[in-house]
Structures are given as structure tokens and as C-alpha cells.
Enzyme design. Structure first.
Site, PDB file in Angstrom:
ATOM      1  N   LYS A   1      31.969  61.595  33.628  1.00  0.00           N
ATOM      2  CA  LYS A   1      30.859  60.625  33.609  1.00  0.00           C
ATOM      3  C   LYS A   1      29.896  61.020  34.707  1.00  0.00           C
ATOM      4  CE  LYS A   1      29.712  56.785  31.425  1.00  0.00           C
ATOM      5  NZ  LYS A   1      30.138  56.339  30.069  1.00  0.00           N
TER       6      LYS A   1
ATOM      7  N   ASP B   1      24.324  56.704  28.243  1.00  0.00           N
ATOM      8  CA  ASP B   1      25.029  55.465  28.603  1.00  0.00           C
ATOM      9  C   ASP B   1      23.907  54.486  28.979  1.00  0.00           C
ATOM     10  OD1 ASP B   1      27.960  54.433  29.203  1.00  0.00           O
ATOM     11  OD2 ASP B   1      26.768  53.723  30.882  1.00  0.00           O
TER      12      ASP B   1
HETATM   13  P1  NDP Z   1      21.511  50.223  27.159  1.00  0.00           P
HETATM   14  O1  NDP Z   1      20.857  50.689  28.394  1.00  0.00           O
HETATM   15  O2  NDP Z   1      20.987  50.652  25.832  1.00  0.00           O
HETATM   16  O3  NDP Z   1      21.572  48.627  27.140  1.00  0.00           O
HETATM   17  C1  NDP Z   1      22.203  47.924  28.162  1.00  0.00           C
HETATM   18  C2  NDP Z   1      22.047  46.436  27.910  1.00  0.00           C
HETATM   19  O4  NDP Z   1      22.891  45.734  28.805  1.00  0.00           O
HETATM   20  C3  NDP Z   1      20.641  45.932  28.151  1.00  0.00           C
HETATM   21  O5  NDP Z   1      20.417  44.812  27.338  1.00  0.00           O
HETATM   22  C4  NDP Z   1      20.711  45.542  29.630  1.00  0.00           C
HETATM   23  O6  NDP Z   1      19.746  44.567  30.013  1.00  0.00           O
HETATM   24  C5  NDP Z   1      22.103  44.974  29.721  1.00  0.00           C
HETATM   25  N1  NDP Z   1      22.610  45.162  31.080  1.00  0.00           N
HETATM   26  C6  NDP Z   1      22.852  46.334  31.709  1.00  0.00           C
HETATM   27  N2  NDP Z   1      23.284  46.125  32.946  1.00  0.00           N
HETATM   28  C7  NDP Z   1      23.320  44.794  33.102  1.00  0.00           C
HETATM   29  C8  NDP Z   1      23.688  43.952  34.176  1.00  0.00           C
HETATM   30  N3  NDP Z   1      24.112  44.458  35.352  1.00  0.00           N
HETATM   31  N4  NDP Z   1      23.630  42.608  33.973  1.00  0.00           N
HETATM   32  C9  NDP Z   1      23.195  42.094  32.792  1.00  0.00           C
HETATM   33  N5  NDP Z   1      22.823  42.844  31.747  1.00  0.00           N
HETATM   34  C10 NDP Z   1      22.894  44.164  31.905  1.00  0.00           C
HETATM   35  O7  NDP Z   1      23.051  50.651  27.314  1.00  0.00           O
HETATM   36  P2  NDP Z   1      24.181  50.781  26.203  1.00  0.00           P
HETATM   37  O8  NDP Z   1      23.971  49.771  25.125  1.00  0.00           O
HETATM   38  O9  NDP Z   1      24.305  52.210  25.841  1.00  0.00           O
HETATM   39  O10 NDP Z   1      25.483  50.406  27.040  1.00  0.00           O
HETATM   40  C11 NDP Z   1      26.025  49.094  27.097  1.00  0.00           C
HETATM   41  C12 NDP Z   1      27.493  49.163  27.496  1.00  0.00           C
HETATM   42  O11 NDP Z   1      28.212  49.938  26.515  1.00  0.00           O
HETATM   43  C13 NDP Z   1      27.798  49.850  28.838  1.00  0.00           C
HETATM   44  O12 NDP Z   1      28.927  49.236  29.405  1.00  0.00           O
HETATM   45  C14 NDP Z   1      28.153  51.275  28.425  1.00  0.00           C
HETATM   46  O13 NDP Z   1      28.946  51.918  29.393  1.00  0.00           O
HETATM   47  C15 NDP Z   1      28.934  50.985  27.145  1.00  0.00           C
HETATM   48  N6  NDP Z   1      29.071  52.099  26.217  1.00  0.00           N
HETATM   49  C16 NDP Z   1      27.992  52.776  25.743  1.00  0.00           C
HETATM   50  C17 NDP Z   1      28.159  53.783  24.822  1.00  0.00           C
HETATM   51  C18 NDP Z   1      27.008  54.517  24.227  1.00  0.00           C
HETATM   52  O14 NDP Z   1      27.239  55.362  23.349  1.00  0.00           O
HETATM   53  N7  NDP Z   1      25.773  54.239  24.593  1.00  0.00           N
HETATM   54  C19 NDP Z   1      29.496  54.218  24.391  1.00  0.00           C
HETATM   55  C20 NDP Z   1      30.567  53.385  24.890  1.00  0.00           C
HETATM   56  C21 NDP Z   1      30.347  52.381  25.775  1.00  0.00           C
HETATM   57  P3  NDP Z   1      18.438  45.040  30.837  1.00  0.00           P
HETATM   58  O15 NDP Z   1      17.606  45.795  29.830  1.00  0.00           O
HETATM   59  O16 NDP Z   1      17.833  43.789  31.312  1.00  0.00           O
HETATM   60  O17 NDP Z   1      18.935  45.931  31.953  1.00  0.00           O
HETATM   61  O1  2IT Z   2      31.175  55.280  27.541  1.00  0.00           O
HETATM   62  C1  2IT Z   2      31.033  56.100  26.608  1.00  0.00           C
HETATM   63  O2  2IT Z   2      31.979  56.398  25.866  1.00  0.00           O
HETATM   64  C2  2IT Z   2      29.705  56.700  26.403  1.00  0.00           C
HETATM   65  N1  2IT Z   2      28.767  56.321  27.107  1.00  0.00           N
HETATM   66  C3  2IT Z   2      29.525  57.776  25.385  1.00  0.00           C
HETATM   67  C4  2IT Z   2      29.953  59.113  25.923  1.00  0.00           C
HETATM   68  C5  2IT Z   2      29.658  60.292  25.044  1.00  0.00           C
HETATM   69  O3  2IT Z   2      29.913  61.402  25.538  1.00  0.00           O
HETATM   70  O4  2IT Z   2      29.184  60.155  23.914  1.00  0.00           O
END
Ligand code: NDP
Ligand code: 2IT
Length: 447
Positions: free
Chosen positions: A127, A167
Site C-alpha cells: 500500500k 484508493d
Molecule cells: P473515494 O476517494 O472515491 O471516496 C471516499 C469517500 O469516503 C468520499 O465520499 C469521502 O468523502 C469519504 N471519506 C473519506 N475519508 C473520510 C473521512 N475521514 N471521514 C468521512 N468520510 C470520509 O475512495 P474509495 O471509494 O475508493 O474508498 C473508500 C473506502 O474503500 C476506503 O476505505 C478504501 O480503502 C476502500 N477500498 C477501496 C477500493 C478501491 O478499489 N477503490 C478497494 C477496496 C477498498 P469526502 O469526499 O468528503 O472526503
Molecule cells: O484496498 C484495496 O484493496 C484497494 N484499494 C485496491 C487495490 C488494488 O490494487 O486494486
């Protein structure tokens, strides 16, 4: 050989990693399942696998300078945590958020190692990211930042070494700038990153994969107890990548998503976030980069400023924003409002106290390392397509994603079955993810 105890192990880990609370939390959750398992399987104990698996292979920390639109020089810190490559190249996302620090990236890289193992695709765990805050930055500033970050990062990554992706705060725009700069520096076009655009080596369904996979995992948990998605009310947090596609698939499968949120608050739409309203959210969040409150203004629904969605009643919960967003009281509120199942799209969104509430209430609880593995799984499929120099259709990738989520669910059932046929998905995911990595480490001897 003495028995391992959770307390003894954790006290050593905390001494070696002072102040890294998120990292301690992630390890404790895993060690809780693994300590009894390792005591029963002495071969892992004798090879000190748990000690070795809780120490990263290496952490690269570097300075990132870039120039903002006013010509001022800005400084951020960049990281890549290369946790474990026993079963494949390091693989995991990059996070851009002001809260990024070593403890958070260590917890994420550690979790990623188990998650990637569960997918069945040969990928190790890693990561990275930066404390750079993309909010309010122009495209040109984001580009300059990404290019500066890649100027250092490119020395440490490679299609057979370490393959980053997105992420929080890293979506298609950032991947484009990062990958483009890698290509320029290395003069190579390889599958060194995933989440790439369709024009330059991306995979169908990768943007959708985490959210879709999380809903498929929920469907698997429900089907196992004779239930289904149709007619259920769903509470979703976040409004970014994972939340959007969780909402899309849950709605497609007949559920009604009544909440979305961001760091400023929660919207509650009792009529449901329909496919049409979701298009508004995608445009708002991905193009205009606005606040979710605008949804409430546009569709005349309630906005709870500064609040998370867990006080709103629903059958299903999909935390899809960030770590520790469901604490003990939030979990109690969900359970007392009739929530029957939680599938975690975010990484470690539930605190230790919150998990205890879910487990005591005996509701279905799918932890992130299993439930959100669809994203990295399709990243693995993107790597496979890049290596083979071809690209699969949407339906082919979606079919493979569904099969992978089914297999992960089965693995959790295999290793997590407890009393009366009930499944402890935390135990199942931890042990199911551990074995393959541990066996590879055993095969390599000491090193
Ligand atoms: P994005 O940046 O696309 O979206 C994040 C969302 O979460 C936004 O709505 C943001 O609001 C909100 N957010 C982030 N931090 C905070 C906080 N501290 N408090 C309140 N709201 C918060 O990210 P993702 O959708 O990609 O990721 C979301 C989660 O999913 C994370 O935990 C990530 O690690 C996990 N994840 C992502 C994957 C991926 O493929 N993208 C894969 C597996 C897990 P705001 O815009 O106001 O910051
Ligand atoms: O938390 C996760 O699994 C991710 N943000 C996706 C990682 C990846 O390599 O696609």
C-alpha cells in the site's frame, strides 16, 4: 515450545511499533483468530510466521515537492509500504488524503496481504500514498503532484515487483497522470499499475469491482441463510468510487439504498437513490467534485450535517468511506434498528467495539478483507489481461468477479464455521487468507 498468547504477542508488537494505533488494531483483529490456529498448527509457530508476517519487507518514505498554481513550492510526504511478496508481486492501492501516515498505510498493507491471498490470484500485499489533499486542487496541480511523486516511486515499482492502484483520493484522473509519467520515465508500457483507463490497458469492470464485489459478497451471505437482496433497505456511507458502485449493484438486485455521505454529512432519501439519481451523484462527485449536500438540495431530501448514516434504519449496511467509521454506539444503533447484515466496502470501517456488538447480536458480518476484495481481484484480472496482451468483455470480467467472490465466501465458511452452522466471517477470512501466504513462507525457509 511455549504457547503463543494474544496478550504476549500484542504487547511485543506494540513495543516495536509505538503509537501506531491503526496498525495495532488491524493486527489484533487478525491475531485474535490466528493465535489459537497457530497453537494448533505448530509448524507455523516454529517458523515464527506470525512475527515475520507482522513486519513489512520494507517501507520507502520520500519527499514530494511540487509547484501550486500560484507558483508556491509545496512539500508532501510519499510512502510505499511493501509488506509481503511471498505469493506474488506487492499489490495494493495508493491513498491521497490529509490523514495519511505510516500507521494507516501499515494497517492497509498488512490487511491487503490477507485480502489478496483470499482472491486466489497470485498477488502479495502493499500500500502507499501521501498526505497530499486533492480537495480544492486544480487538475494542473494534481498532475504536477502525481508526476513529482512518480519521479521517486518509479524506482521501486514494476510489473513483477510492485503494482500500485487507486484508493481514497486516487481515481482515474490520478492513475492517468501517474501511469503516464511512469511510461515516460521508464520508456516502457507495462502493467505496472491497475485501474488504468480503457484507452491505455485498463480492464472492464475495474471501476465497478469493489462496490459490485461487496454487494455480491452480501448476496452470498444472505443466500446462505435463505435470504436475498430484493426488497431490503440498505444504508451506504461514502459517495466515492466504492459507495457509488455499491449503490448501483444493490439497486439493480432489488434493494433500496436510502443513504449516502461524505466527510461533511449524510443524505437520507427514503424513496431510494435510483439509477437516475445515482447519475447525478457520479457527475457531482467525479466531475464537479462537489459536496453530497447538493443531492439534498436537488432532490429535496434531508441532509444531516456532520453526521454519519448509522442512526438511520435499514436491513443492510455497507460502510464504504473510511476506517473506524462505525464505533460501538453506531453498531448498537444499527442492530437496534433491525440491521441484519454488514458487508464492508471500506477497509477496517468498524472499530473493535463495533465488531463485538455485531458478533454478540449474531448478525451477518463480512469484514473488509473478504467483502471488498473484488477491487483488487479485478486488478489481478487487469494484470492478467495486460500480460496476455488482450482484453476481456464486460460480461467475462463480471462473471469472473462473481466466481471469485463466491470462492472467497466459501473459504470464509470453510474456516469460519462455528456453533450451529453459524459462520464467523472474521475468523474465516483471517485463517483462509493466512494459510497460502504462510505455506509459501514455509517453502522458502528462513529469509
Ligand atoms: P473515494 O476517494 O472515491 O471516496 C471516499 C469517500 O469516503 C468520499 O465520499 C469521502 O468523502 C469519504 N471519506 C473519506 N475519508 C473520510 C473521512 N475521514 N471521514 C468521512 N468520510 C470520509 O475512495 P474509495 O471509494 O475508493 O474508498 C473508500 C473506502 O474503500 C476506503 O476505505 C478504501 O480503502 C476502500 N477500498 C477501496 C477500493 C478501491 O478499489 N477503490 C478497494 C477496496 C477498498 P469526502 O469526499 O468528503 O472526503
Ligand atoms: O484496498 C484495496 O484493496 C484497494 N484499494 C485496491 C487495490 C488494488 O490494487 O486494486
Amino acid at each position: 515450545m511455549e504457547k503463543l498468547t494474544l496478550e504476549g504477542f500484542m504487547s511485543g508488537l506494540k513495543n516495536r511499533n509505538p503509537g501506531e494505533e491503526e496498525f495495532h488494531q488491524a493486527v489484533e483483529e487478525v491475531a485474535h483468530s490466528l493465535v489459537p490456529f497457530i497453537n494448533q498448527n505448530k509448524i507455523y509457530r516454529e517458523a515464527a510466521i506470525l512475527d515475520r508476517l507482522t513486519e513489512p519487507d520494507r517501507i520507502i518514505i520520500f519527499r514530494i515537492n511540487w509547484e501550486d498554481d500560484e507558483g508556491r513550492i509545496q512539500t508532501n510526504r510519499g510512502y510505499r509500504v511493501q509488506w509481503n511478496n511471498s505469493i506474488g508481486p506487492y499489490k495494493g492501492g495508493l491513498r491521497f488524503h490529509r490523514s495519511v501516515k505510516q500507521s494507516i498505510l501499515k494497517f492497509l498493507a498488512f490487511e491487503q496481504t490477507f485480502k489478496n491471498s483470499l482472491t486466489g490470484i497470485p498477488m502479495g500485499g502493499g500500500k502507499g500514498g501521501s498526505d497530499f489533499d486533492p480537495k480544492g486542487k486544480s487538475d494542473a496541480e494534481v498532475m504536477r503532484f502525481c508526476q513529482s511523486m512518480m519521479t521517486e516511486l518509479y524506482k521501486h515499482i514494476g510489473q513483477f515487483t510492485d503494482v500500485p492502484a487507486g484508493d481514497i483520493g486516487v481515481g482515474s484522473r490520478e492513475i492517468g497522470y501517474l501511469y503516464g509519467h511512469y511510461k515516460r520515465l521508464s520508456t516502457q508500457f507495462t502493467g505496472v499499475m491497475t485501474g488504468k483507463g480503457m484507452a491505455y490497458g485498463g480492464s472492464e469492470i475495474r471501476p465497478e469491482a469493489t462496490g459490485y464485489g461487496c454487494v455480491y459478497f452480501m448476496r452470498n451471505m444472505l443466500n446462505r441463510i435463505g435470504e436475498g437482496m430484493s426488497g431490503k433497505t440498505a444504508i451506504v456511507s461514502g459517495s466515492g468510487n466504492v459507495a457509488q458502485f455499491t449503490c448501483e449493484k444493490a439497486t439493480e438486485l432489488g434493494a433500496k439504498v436510502v443513504t449516502l455521505s461524505d466527510s461533511s454529512g449524510t443524505i437520507h432519501d427514503p424513496e431510494g437513490v435510483t439509477a437516475e439519481k445515482l447519475e447525478f451523484v457520479k457527475e457531482l462527485k467525479n466531475e464537479r467534485r462537489g459536496r453530497i449536500k447538493e443531492y439534498a438540495d436537488e432532490f429535496g431530501v434531508e441532509f444531516y450535517e456532520g453526521k454519519k448514516p448509522w442512526h438511520i434504519a435499514g436491513d443492510l449496511a455497507f460502510p464504504s468511506a473510511t476506517e473506524n467509521e462505525i464505533d460501538k454506539d453506531d453498531a448498537k444503533a444499527l442492530v437496534s434498528n433491525g440491521c441484519m447484515a454488514v458487508s464492508e466496502g471500506a477497509n477496517m470501517p468498524t472499530t473493535k467495539g463495533g465488531i463485538e456488538v455485531f458478533q454478540e447480536a449474531k448478525i451477518l458480518y463480512g469484514p473488509g478483507k473478504a467483502a471488498n476484495a473484488g477491487g483488487v481481484a479485478v486488478s489481478g484480472l487487469e494484470m492478467a489481461q495486460n500480460s496476455a496482451r488482450l482484453s476481456w468483455s464486460r460480461s467475462e470480467v463480471d462473471q469472473r468477479l462473481q466466481t471469485i467472490m463466491n470462492d472467497i465466501h466459501s473459504k470464509c465458511v470453510e474456516f469460519g464455521c462455528i456453533d450451529n452452522g453459524r459462520v464467523d466471517y472474521v475468523q474465516g477470512a483471517n485463517i483462509g487468507g493466512f494459510i497460502k501466504v504462510a505455506d509459501a513462507m514455509l517453502a522458502y525457509g528462513v529469509g
